[in-house]
Design a protein around this motif. Sequence first.
Motif, PDB file in Angstrom:
ATOM      1  N   PHE A  62      41.804  47.146  79.129  1.00  0.00           N
ATOM      2  CA  PHE A  62      41.587  45.857  79.804  1.00  0.00           C
ATOM      3  C   PHE A  62      42.915  45.154  80.063  1.00  0.00           C
ATOM      4  O   PHE A  62      43.129  44.605  81.147  1.00  0.00           O
ATOM      5  N   MET A  63      43.795  45.177  79.067  1.00  0.00           N
ATOM      6  CA  MET A  63      45.099  44.530  79.222  1.00  0.00           C
ATOM      7  C   MET A  63      45.911  45.168  80.350  1.00  0.00           C
ATOM      8  O   MET A  63      46.538  44.461  81.142  1.00  0.00           O
ATOM      9  N   VAL A  64      45.910  46.483  80.422  1.00  0.00           N
ATOM     10  CA  VAL A  64      46.669  47.168  81.468  1.00  0.00           C
ATOM     11  C   VAL A  64      46.144  46.771  82.853  1.00  0.00           C
ATOM     12  O   VAL A  64      46.920  46.571  83.784  1.00  0.00           O
ATOM     13  N   ALA A  65      44.832  46.646  82.972  1.00  0.00           N
ATOM     14  CA  ALA A  65      44.241  46.330  84.272  1.00  0.00           C
ATOM     15  C   ALA A  65      44.393  44.859  84.653  1.00  0.00           C
ATOM     16  O   ALA A  65      44.474  44.543  85.836  1.00  0.00           O
ATOM     17  N   ASN A  66      44.439  43.962  83.691  1.00  0.00           N
ATOM     18  CA  ASN A  66      44.360  42.532  83.992  1.00  0.00           C
ATOM     19  C   ASN A  66      45.611  41.736  83.651  1.00  0.00           C
ATOM     20  O   ASN A  66      45.634  40.532  83.865  1.00  0.00           O
ATOM     21  N   SER A  67      46.625  42.348  83.122  1.00  0.00           N
ATOM     22  CA  SER A  67      47.867  41.651  82.803  1.00  0.00           C
ATOM     23  C   SER A  67      48.942  42.079  83.792  1.00  0.00           C
ATOM     24  O   SER A  67      48.892  43.180  84.339  1.00  0.00           O
ATOM     25  N   HIS A  68      49.893  41.203  84.030  1.00  0.00           N
ATOM     26  CA  HIS A  68      50.989  41.573  84.915  1.00  0.00           C
ATOM     27  C   HIS A  68      52.270  40.854  84.508  1.00  0.00           C
ATOM     28  O   HIS A  68      52.243  39.797  83.891  1.00  0.00           O
ATOM     29  N   TRP A  69      53.371  41.475  84.856  1.00  0.00           N
ATOM     30  CA  TRP A  69      54.691  40.921  84.607  1.00  0.00           C
ATOM     31  C   TRP A  69      55.471  41.005  85.912  1.00  0.00           C
ATOM     32  O   TRP A  69      55.585  42.080  86.497  1.00  0.00           O
ATOM     33  N   ASP A  70      55.968  39.873  86.362  1.00  0.00           N
ATOM     34  CA  ASP A  70      56.744  39.832  87.604  1.00  0.00           C
ATOM     35  C   ASP A  70      58.221  39.690  87.297  1.00  0.00           C
ATOM     36  O   ASP A  70      58.615  39.140  86.269  1.00  0.00           O
ATOM     37  N   VAL A  71      59.047  40.153  88.221  1.00  0.00           N
ATOM     38  CA  VAL A  71      60.496  40.065  88.041  1.00  0.00           C
ATOM     39  C   VAL A  71      60.989  38.622  88.119  1.00  0.00           C
ATOM     40  O   VAL A  71      62.054  38.302  87.600  1.00  0.00           O
ATOM     41  N   ASN A  72      60.213  37.735  88.719  1.00  0.00           N
ATOM     42  CA  ASN A  72      60.631  36.335  88.815  1.00  0.00           C
ATOM     43  C   ASN A  72      60.320  35.534  87.550  1.00  0.00           C
ATOM     44  O   ASN A  72      60.571  34.344  87.497  1.00  0.00           O
ATOM     45  N   GLY A  73      59.760  36.171  86.563  1.00  0.00           N
ATOM     46  CA  GLY A  73      59.552  35.515  85.273  1.00  0.00           C
ATOM     47  C   GLY A  73      58.119  35.091  84.995  1.00  0.00           C
ATOM     48  O   GLY A  73      57.805  34.679  83.883  1.00  0.00           O
ATOM     49  N   VAL A  95      46.218  57.190  80.342  1.00  0.00           N
ATOM     50  CA  VAL A  95      47.082  57.564  79.223  1.00  0.00           C
ATOM     51  C   VAL A  95      46.629  56.862  77.939  1.00  0.00           C
ATOM     52  O   VAL A  95      46.566  57.474  76.869  1.00  0.00           O
ATOM     53  N   VAL A  96      46.278  55.581  78.044  1.00  0.00           N
ATOM     54  CA  VAL A  96      45.783  54.843  76.870  1.00  0.00           C
ATOM     55  C   VAL A  96      44.494  55.485  76.356  1.00  0.00           C
ATOM     56  O   VAL A  96      44.324  55.672  75.143  1.00  0.00           O
ATOM     57  N   VAL A  97      43.593  55.848  77.254  1.00  0.00           N
ATOM     58  CA  VAL A  97      42.331  56.480  76.851  1.00  0.00           C
ATOM     59  C   VAL A  97      42.588  57.831  76.187  1.00  0.00           C
ATOM     60  O   VAL A  97      41.970  58.167  75.172  1.00  0.00           O
ATOM     61  N   VAL A  98      43.516  58.598  76.723  1.00  0.00           N
ATOM     62  CA  VAL A  98      43.833  59.916  76.149  1.00  0.00           C
ATOM     63  C   VAL A  98      44.387  59.765  74.733  1.00  0.00           C
ATOM     64  O   VAL A  98      43.962  60.468  73.807  1.00  0.00           O
ATOM     65  N   ILE A  99      45.309  58.843  74.542  1.00  0.00           N
ATOM     66  CA  ILE A  99      45.895  58.640  73.207  1.00  0.00           C
ATOM     67  C   ILE A  99      44.853  58.093  72.235  1.00  0.00           C
ATOM     68  O   ILE A  99      44.743  58.563  71.094  1.00  0.00           O
ATOM     69  N   GLY A 100      44.075  57.104  72.676  1.00  0.00           N
ATOM     70  CA  GLY A 100      43.020  56.563  71.814  1.00  0.00           C
ATOM     71  C   GLY A 100      41.990  57.611  71.446  1.00  0.00           C
ATOM     72  O   GLY A 100      41.544  57.686  70.301  1.00  0.00           O
ATOM     73  N   LEU A 135      37.557  50.816  65.114  1.00  0.00           N
ATOM     74  CA  LEU A 135      38.758  50.001  65.299  1.00  0.00           C
ATOM     75  C   LEU A 135      39.638  50.558  66.422  1.00  0.00           C
ATOM     76  O   LEU A 135      40.085  49.814  67.307  1.00  0.00           O
ATOM     77  N   VAL A 136      39.872  51.853  66.415  1.00  0.00           N
ATOM     78  CA  VAL A 136      40.691  52.468  67.459  1.00  0.00           C
ATOM     79  C   VAL A 136      39.961  52.422  68.804  1.00  0.00           C
ATOM     80  O   VAL A 136      40.585  52.189  69.845  1.00  0.00           O
ATOM     81  N   GLY A 137      38.646  52.622  68.804  1.00  0.00           N
ATOM     82  CA  GLY A 137      37.872  52.532  70.040  1.00  0.00           C
ATOM     83  C   GLY A 137      37.966  51.145  70.669  1.00  0.00           C
ATOM     84  O   GLY A 137      38.205  51.015  71.877  1.00  0.00           O
ATOM     85  N   LEU A 138      37.799  50.114  69.859  1.00  0.00           N
ATOM     86  CA  LEU A 138      37.921  48.746  70.369  1.00  0.00           C
ATOM     87  C   LEU A 138      39.352  48.444  70.794  1.00  0.00           C
ATOM     88  O   LEU A 138      39.577  47.779  71.807  1.00  0.00           O
ATOM     89  N   GLY A 139      40.323  48.942  70.030  1.00  0.00           N
ATOM     90  CA  GLY A 139      41.725  48.745  70.397  1.00  0.00           C
ATOM     91  C   GLY A 139      42.054  49.427  71.717  1.00  0.00           C
ATOM     92  O   GLY A 139      42.770  48.875  72.556  1.00  0.00           O
ATOM     93  N   THR A 140      41.502  50.618  71.927  1.00  0.00           N
ATOM     94  CA  THR A 140      41.705  51.332  73.180  1.00  0.00           C
ATOM     95  C   THR A 140      41.089  50.565  74.347  1.00  0.00           C
ATOM     96  O   THR A 140      41.723  50.399  75.394  1.00  0.00           O
ATOM     97  N   CYS A 141      39.866  50.086  74.170  1.00  0.00           N
ATOM     98  CA  CYS A 141      39.215  49.294  75.219  1.00  0.00           C
ATOM     99  C   CYS A 141      40.015  48.031  75.523  1.00  0.00           C
ATOM    100  O   CYS A 141      40.166  47.642  76.687  1.00  0.00           O
ATOM    101  N   MET A 142      40.522  47.381  74.484  1.00  0.00           N
ATOM    102  CA  MET A 142      41.328  46.179  74.666  1.00  0.00           C
ATOM    103  C   MET A 142      42.592  46.506  75.469  1.00  0.00           C
ATOM    104  O   MET A 142      42.948  45.771  76.396  1.00  0.00           O
ATOM    105  N   LEU A 143      43.250  47.605  75.147  1.00  0.00           N
ATOM    106  CA  LEU A 143      44.472  47.974  75.860  1.00  0.00           C
ATOM    107  C   LEU A 143      44.196  48.371  77.307  1.00  0.00           C
ATOM    108  O   LEU A 143      44.978  48.050  78.204  1.00  0.00           O
TER     109      LEU A 143
END
Length: 153
Positions: free
Chosen positions: A24-35, A127-132, A14-22
Amino acid sequence: MKKVIIEQIGNGILVGLGTCMLVFMVANSHWDVNGTSSFQFGPFGILFLAWLIVFGIIRLGLSKLDQSYHTGEGELSAGDERERKISQRALGWTYRVVFTLLIIELFGVPVMSIGFGSRLVLFRQAVVVVIGSTLIIGFLTYLVGWIYYDITE
């Protein structure tokens, strides 16, 4: 011992899959200041959710088969005083290992940030990999400790 093995391996997956998911999320998600934003879980998010459901069913089935296993207590379920003592000793061992790793990470992560320089996404993923990994090592330490103390007592 079967309940501890099932619980720890299931938690590790469960933690391994959660780490992989996170990662992936860090690499493929983004938040811009314009909303505008893009938030993606990817294939690991689906696997994480599927394993969460399957593992829940496995735990429920285990609670029906083993009267000493309670889903709320998980691997800390004890059928007798001997199992409580083994669990306490394994937890002590796990506590020392996990906190040693966390202290190393407390100093290692800032040093690691220098090495990554401007590659912020890669640093976040690391950092996500280290914590996971620390969590997975904690689960494995408890499992090995439990088996060791079960054999020696």
